[in-house]
Design an enzyme around this catalytic site. Structure first.
Site, PDB file in Angstrom:
ATOM      1  CE  LYS A   1     -14.199  -3.598   2.634  1.00  0.00           C
ATOM      2  NZ  LYS A   1     -13.589  -3.452   3.941  1.00  0.00           N
TER       3      LYS A   1
ATOM      4  CE  LYS B   1      -4.117  -2.133   1.892  1.00  0.00           C
ATOM      5  NZ  LYS B   1      -4.938  -2.394   3.058  1.00  0.00           N
TER       6      LYS B   1
ATOM      7  CE  LYS C   1      -6.354  -7.653  -0.883  1.00  0.00           C
ATOM      8  NZ  LYS C   1      -7.169  -7.271   0.253  1.00  0.00           N
TER       9      LYS C   1
END
Ligand code: AMP
Length: 331
Positions: free
Chosen positions: A201, A115, A198
């Site tokens: 959201k 991230k 992956k």
């Protein structure tokens, strides 16, 4: 071991709508075991503010997440459901656990590395760096034995175990050391448009992520346009056929049909047939969840469950925090 002697806990961040990945990786595994354990599930709202959030959106997302837990089958008669920020012990023990953690351990966390990859040093919020010790506190407060999570969170549960061991060694036996539960199938649902990644959201703008509240026509479109390969054989091979393998995992995780049986059933049939079946199964599941969601998304229902849940959670959390403070010499 007597039924309900052992403790199970999991949580989801209310940071956007819940995805099929969240459901298959964590919530479903929790729901199918909730009657076998003393069970806790929480809305991880403190984890949602590791980056700045719009307060109104966060409030709404907490209610959505709660209603979604209930719609997915979490039963308030069997499970304590609560909002993390309502139990203040999470913040205090999170702070304490941060001091048990080495910088090197946090720097090695794959989620942090992924991230923070494209951010300059000043752009990385410390929350992204220090949330694993808060997650450790979330787990340790309830004397948890088992944490069902997706593969991306395995490392954090393992860190929790290490931190519990370190604390126990330094200050005397205080925390239970939890195990992680990773489902054999569905532990890492991939983005339908980019199966190298992956399902997240935050990737909601394209067709790659299925949200549990998506319009069913859109869900069908997302599955029918999922990226596959040109071999046209329904075969599970994560390395060479990640797109098809992802769809096989989704089908298997929802229906329970074994992967080799799915391969056999679709031998000699094309991807079109296969995708149609995956779409049917996912739409049936989502149709039921969406109907129940509307039943549960009522403030009077949610507030009562959350308030009862927080009261129960506080009893256990405060006992554990007192034990930790005593061990540390803070009492
Ligand atoms: P989060 O959305 O990061 O709060 O994740 C909540 C739970 O869902 C965690 O247990 C994650 O490991 C799990 N999860 C998130 N995305 C996926 C995915 N694509 N596949 C399987 N599990 C997932």
């Amino acid at each position: 071991m007597e039924k309900q002697d052992k403790v199970m806990l999991t949580g989801v961040r209310p940071s956007g709508n819940i995805t099929l990945g969240n459901y298959l990786g964590a919530i479903k595994n929790f729901v199918t075991r909730q009657n076998l354990y003393k069970s806790y599930i929480f809305v991880a709202d403190l984890h949602a503010i590791t980056s700045p959030r719009n307060p109104d959106e966060l409030r709404e997302a907490v209610n959505d997440c709660m209603a979604m837990y209930l719609a997915c089958g979490v039963n308030p008669e069997q499970t304590t459901i609560f909002r993390q920020s309502e139990v203040l012990e999470h913040g205090v023990l999170g702070f304490i656990m941060t001091f048990q953690t080495h910088m090197g351990e946090l720097s090695r966390m794959t989620q942090f590395k992924l991230k923070s990859q494209n951010m300059g040093k000043n752009g990385i919020d410390t929350g992204l760096f220090v949330y694993p010790p808060l997650m450790a506190a979330d787990i340790l407060l309830y004397n948890t034995d088992m944490v069902p999570v997706g593969l991306d969170q395995q490392q954090h549960v393992e860190l929790t175990r290490d931190l519990a061991q370190r604390f126990n060694k330094r200050y005397g036996n205080t925390f239970n050391e939890p195990d992680v539960y990773i489902a054999p199938v569905g532990n890492k649902i991939l983005n339908l448009q980019n199966p190298a990644e992956k399902m997240n959201k935050s990737d909601g703008q394209n067709l790659g992520t299925i949200f549990l509240m998506d319009d069913l026509k859109l869900v069908r479109k997302k599955i029918m346009s999922a990226v596959t390969d040109c071999e046209a054989v329904v075969r599970f091979d994560e390395e060479n056929k990640p797109g098809i393998s992802n769809l096989i995992s989704i089908l298997s995780a929802i229906t329970g049909e074994k992967i080799p049986d799915i391969e056999k059933r679709f031998a000699g049939r094309g991807y079109g047939d296969f995708k149609r079946e995956v779409a049917d199964v996912v739409c049936d599941l989502l149709d039921k969840i969406q109907t129940d969601y509307k039943r549960f998304k009522k403030p009077e229902v949610l507030n009562k469950i959350l308030s009862d849940g927080a009261t129960k959670a506080r009893v256990v959390a405060s006992e554990t925090l007192e034990r930790a403070k005593l061990a540390l010499g803070l009492k």
